[in-house]
Design an enzyme around this catalytic site. Structure first.
Site, short mmCIF file in Angstrom:
data_model
loop_
_atom_site.label_atom_id
_atom_site.label_comp_id
_atom_site.label_asym_id
_atom_site.label_seq_id
_atom_site.Cartn_x
_atom_site.Cartn_y
_atom_site.Cartn_z
N LYS A 210 -35.01 -21.13 -24.85
CA LYS A 210 -34.82 -21.31 -23.41
C LYS A 210 -35.68 -22.48 -22.92
O LYS A 210 -35.22 -23.37 -22.23
CB LYS A 210 -35.20 -20.01 -22.71
N GLU A 216 -43.54 -21.65 -32.23
CA GLU A 216 -42.93 -21.22 -33.50
C GLU A 216 -41.58 -21.91 -33.71
O GLU A 216 -41.29 -22.43 -34.79
CB GLU A 216 -42.70 -19.70 -33.50
N GLY A 272 -35.15 -13.98 -21.43
CA GLY A 272 -34.97 -14.13 -22.88
C GLY A 272 -34.41 -12.87 -23.53
O GLY A 272 -33.46 -12.94 -24.31
N ARG A 273 -34.98 -11.72 -23.21
CA ARG A 273 -34.54 -10.48 -23.88
C ARG A 273 -33.23 -9.95 -23.30
O ARG A 273 -32.76 -8.89 -23.72
CB ARG A 273 -35.66 -9.43 -23.81
N GLU A 358 -41.19 -5.01 -23.73
CA GLU A 358 -41.58 -6.22 -23.02
C GLU A 358 -41.21 -6.07 -21.54
O GLU A 358 -41.84 -6.65 -20.67
CB GLU A 358 -40.92 -7.46 -23.62
N HIS A 389 -35.65 11.00 -44.49
CA HIS A 389 -36.43 11.17 -45.72
C HIS A 389 -37.78 10.50 -45.58
O HIS A 389 -38.44 10.20 -46.57
CB HIS A 389 -35.65 10.59 -46.90
N LYS A 509 -51.13 -16.75 -26.91
CA LYS A 509 -50.56 -18.10 -27.12
C LYS A 509 -51.60 -19.15 -26.79
O LYS A 509 -51.78 -20.13 -27.53
CB LYS A 509 -49.37 -18.33 -26.17
#
Ligand code: G6Q
Length: 546
Positions: A210, A216, A272-273, A358, A389, A509
Site C-alpha cells: 500500500k 521488508e 491493509g488487513r 490487529e 491430535h 519498526k
C-alpha cells in the site's frame, strides 16, 4: 495520566449481563439442553447460505436478548451506517473505512469526500481482469519472449496474508499450469527458497505494498530485481515485463522503476488487513481467473448486505461478535480457537489472526481513554482433524475456557471414498464432546479403575459455534471472510475502540531502523540502548564476523 473510559460498563445492559453471567456460569450445557429440547434447532441462524449453530454456547435466549440490547445501547446500528456511508470512522488516521466499496456492484454509489468511488473500483477490477487474461493466456510475454508460468507476490502483513490464504483456499479453482509463491519475511531464506527452482524468464513479480515503503517488502523487491537482472543478462528493460506493482503510492512505484501503467491502484480508505479483494488480490485473480474473483466479491457483498440489514438477533456477524465479546468480558476467556475442517483453509486461522488481533488489540477507546474492560481475544487455530491430535487435549481437559469456531462444508471438493463422512463425523463429535463431556459415573460404568477415573473425566461445558456452508467456492470464501470482518467490527464498535488503526506495530519498526546501522557499522558504534540490548548487539557483531 490516562483516564479510564467506563461508559460501556455503566450501561444497564452491561450490568444486567454481569448478573446474568453469574447465573449462566453455574449452569452446564447438559442441563441447558436437557431442559430445552428445541434448543439445538432454535438457537441457530441462517443467512446468505451460511448456517450458524450457536446452541452449544453457554447462553440462553435471554443472553442473546441482553447482548443485542448491549449492542443497541452501544450504538452499533449507527456505527454500521457510518462505516457503510463512508464516514471517517478510523479516527486516529482520519480515514474512511470502505472495504465494503471494493465489493459493491458496478452501478452502486458510495461517496467519499464528494466522489463516488465505485466507478474507480471497477475500473481497477477491469484493468486487473485484462492483465490476468493476458498473462494466463500467454499473450503477455516475458522479456525473452516466453510465457509467464510463475507468479511471486512480494508483500507483508495485509499485503501477504490475504493473498496467501485466498490462494490456498481457492487452489481447487486455480490454474494448475502456473506456480504461485509468496515472499513476505525479510529473512533472506524466504526469497531464496521461493525462487530457487524458478526460471527468471518465466517469472512475474507482483510487488504488493500500500505504502511502497515497507522495509521488508522493498528489501525483497530489490533482491528480486537483482535476481531477475542476473538471470536475464542484466538488461534493465526486462523489469517492465517481469514486475508489476499494487499500491496507493504511484510516485514510489515509479522510483522503484515500475512503469505506473503496470501499477494496480487502491486507496487509503482500504485498510491493509481488509484489502484482499482490492488490487492486493491480483495474485488471487491470476490464480483463479477474473470470473471466480468476481464471484468472491459477490459473496463478500452478500454478507455485507446481510450485516447491514438483518435484525441483530438473526445477523450472523453480529451474533458471532456478541458471543466473542460474551466470553472475553463475562467469562474471562483469553482466546478463541478457529478450527476449519477443510484442508484448503489451512491459512485461514493465520489470516484471521491479523484481522482480529490487529483490529481489536487496543487498550484505549476512541477518545484516548483506557478501556475499563478486556478487548480483543487471541485468535488461533489449525485445520481439523490435525488439531485433534495435538492441542485439543487442552481445550477438552485443560483449565482454561477456549470458545471454538468449527467451520465445515457439506460437500467436499475432493470426494474420495469415505473421507468426507469421517471428516464431518469428527466436527460433530468434537463439539458434542466439548459441550457434554463425560461424567465420572459414565467413566466408572465403563469399568475404569477408580484411580484412573479423574483422568478420564471430561467436564464438558466448553462452548462452540458450528458454521456449516454448502461448499468451499470463491463466493463462499468471500462470505466467510466478510462474516469475520463484521464480527470484528461488531466487537470493536461495542468496545468503542478504533478497529482500523495499528499504532502498536510502529515502535519496533522505528527501533529496528536505529539498530540496522549499528549492526552494519564497520567501526565500533556507540550504543545507547539498555544494557540487555547493547549486549545483544555487541554479541551479534562479534560472532557474526568470525
Ligand atoms: C494491515 C497493516 C499491515 C500492512 C503491512 C504492509 O492492516 O496495515 O499489516 O498491511 O504493514 O504494508 P504495506 O502494504 O504498506 O507494505
Amino acid at each position: 495520566m490516562t483516564t479510564t473510559n467506563t461508559s460501556l460498563i455503566e450501561r444497564s445492559s452491561w450490568k444486567a449481563l454481569e448478573e446474568h453471567g453469574r447465573q449462566i456460569q453455574g449452569k452446564h450445557l447438559r442441563s441447558l439442553f436437557a431442559d430445552d429440547p428445541q434448543r439445538g434447532t432454535r438457537m441457530t441462524a441462517e443467512g446468505v447460505g451460511i448456517f450458524l449453530d450457536y446452541s452449544k454456547n453457554r447462553a440462553t435466549d435471554d443472553t442473546v436478548r441482553l447482548l443485542v440490547r448491549l449492542s443497541e445501547e452501544s450504538g452499533l446500528r449507527a456505527r454500521i451506517d457510518a462505516m457503510f456511508g463512508g464516514e471517517k470512522i478510523n479516527v486516529t488516521e482520519k480515514r474512511a473505512v470502505l472495504h465494503t466499496a471494493l465489493r459493491a456492484p458496478r452501478g452502486a454509489s458510495i461517496v467519499v469526500d464528494g466522489e463516488n468511488v465505485v466507478p474507480k473500483v471497477h475500473a481497477v477490477l477491469d484493468k486487473m481482469a485484462g492483465f490476468c487474461t493476458s498473462v494466463r493466456s500467454g499473450v503477455w510475454k516475458g522479456h525473452t519472449g516466453g510465457r509467464i508460468r510463475n507468479v511471486v507476490n512480494i508483500g507483508i502483513g495485509g499485503s501477504d496474508l490475504g493473498p496467501v490464504m485466498a490462494y490456498e483456499a481457492l487452489r481447487h479453482y486455480s490454474e494448475r499450469n502456473m506456480t504461485f509463491r509468496f515472499v513476505s519475511n525479510v529473512d533472506g531464506t524466504d526469497f531464496a527458497e521461493a525462487v530457487r527452482d524458478l526460471n527468471p524468464a518465466e517469472t512475474l513479480f507482483i510487488v504488493s505494498s500500500k505504502t511502497f515503503t515497507t522495509l521488508e517488502t522493498m528489501t525483497n523487491a530489490h533482491t528480486a530485481r537483482e535476481w531477475l537482472l542476473r538471470g536475464l543478462g542484466g538488461d534493465a528493460a526486462s523489469v517492465a515485463k517481469h514486475f508489476v506493482a499494487v499500491s496507493t503510492n504511484a510516485s514510489e512505484v515509479s522510483k522503484f522503476g515500475i512503469d505506473t501503467a503496470n501499477m494496480f491502484e487502491f486507496w487509503d480508505w482500504v485498510g491493509g488487513r481488509y484489502s484482499m479483494e482490492s488490487a492486493i488480490g491480483l495474485s488471487t485473480m491470476l490464480a483463479v481467473g477474473s470470473d471466480h474473483f468476481m464471484a468472491m466479491l459477490k459473496g463478500f457483498h452478500e454478507m455485507d448486505e446481510h450485516f447491514r440489514t438483518a435484525p441483530f438477533d438473526r445477523n450472523l456477524p453480529v451474533l458471532m461478535g456478541l458471543f466473542a465479546l460474551w466470553y472475553a468480558n463475562f467469562f474471562g476467556a483469553q482466546t478463541v480457537a478457529v478450527l476449519p475442517y477443510d484442508q484448503y483453509l489451512k491459512r485461514f486461522p493465520a489470516y484471521l489472526q491479523q484481522l482480529t488481533m490487529e483490529s481489536n488489540g487496543k487498550h484505549v477507546t476512541l477518545d484516548g481513554k483506557q478501556t475499563a474492560y478486556d478487548t480483543g481475544a487471541i485468535y488461533w487455530g489449525e485445520p481439523g482433524t490435525n488439531g485433534q491430535h495435538s492441542f485439543y487435549q487442552l481445550i477438552h481437559q485443560g483449565t482454561r475456557l477456549i470458545p471454538c469456531d468449527f467451520i465445515a462444508f457439506q460437500r467436499s471438493l475432493n470426494t474420495l471414498g469415505r473421507h468426507h463422512e469421517i471428516l464431518m463425523a469428527n466436527v460433530f463429535a468434537q463439539s458434542e464432546a466439548l459441550a457434554f463431556g463425560k461424567t465420572a459415573d459414565q467413566v466408572k460404568q465403563e469399568g475404569t479403575p477408580e484411580w484412573l477415573v479423574p483422568h478420564r473425566v471430561f467436564e464438558g461445558n466448553r462452548p462452540s459455534n458450528t458454521i456449516l456452508v454448502d461448499r468451499l467456492t470463491p463466493e463462499t470464501l468471500g462470505k466467510l471472510v466478510a462474516l469475520y470482518e463484521h464480527s470484528v467490527f461488531t466487537q470493536g464498535a461495542i468496545w468503542g475502540i478504533d478497529s482500523f488503526d495499528q499504532w502498536g506495530v510502529e515502535l519496533g519498526k522505528v527501533l529496528a531502523q536505529r539498530i540496522i546501522p549499528e549492526l552494519e557499522n564497520s567501526g565500533e558504534p556507540k550504543l545507547g540502548h539498555d544494557s540487555s540490548t547493547n549486549n545483544l548487539i555487541r554479541r551479534y557483531r562479534v560472532r557474526s564476523r568470525g
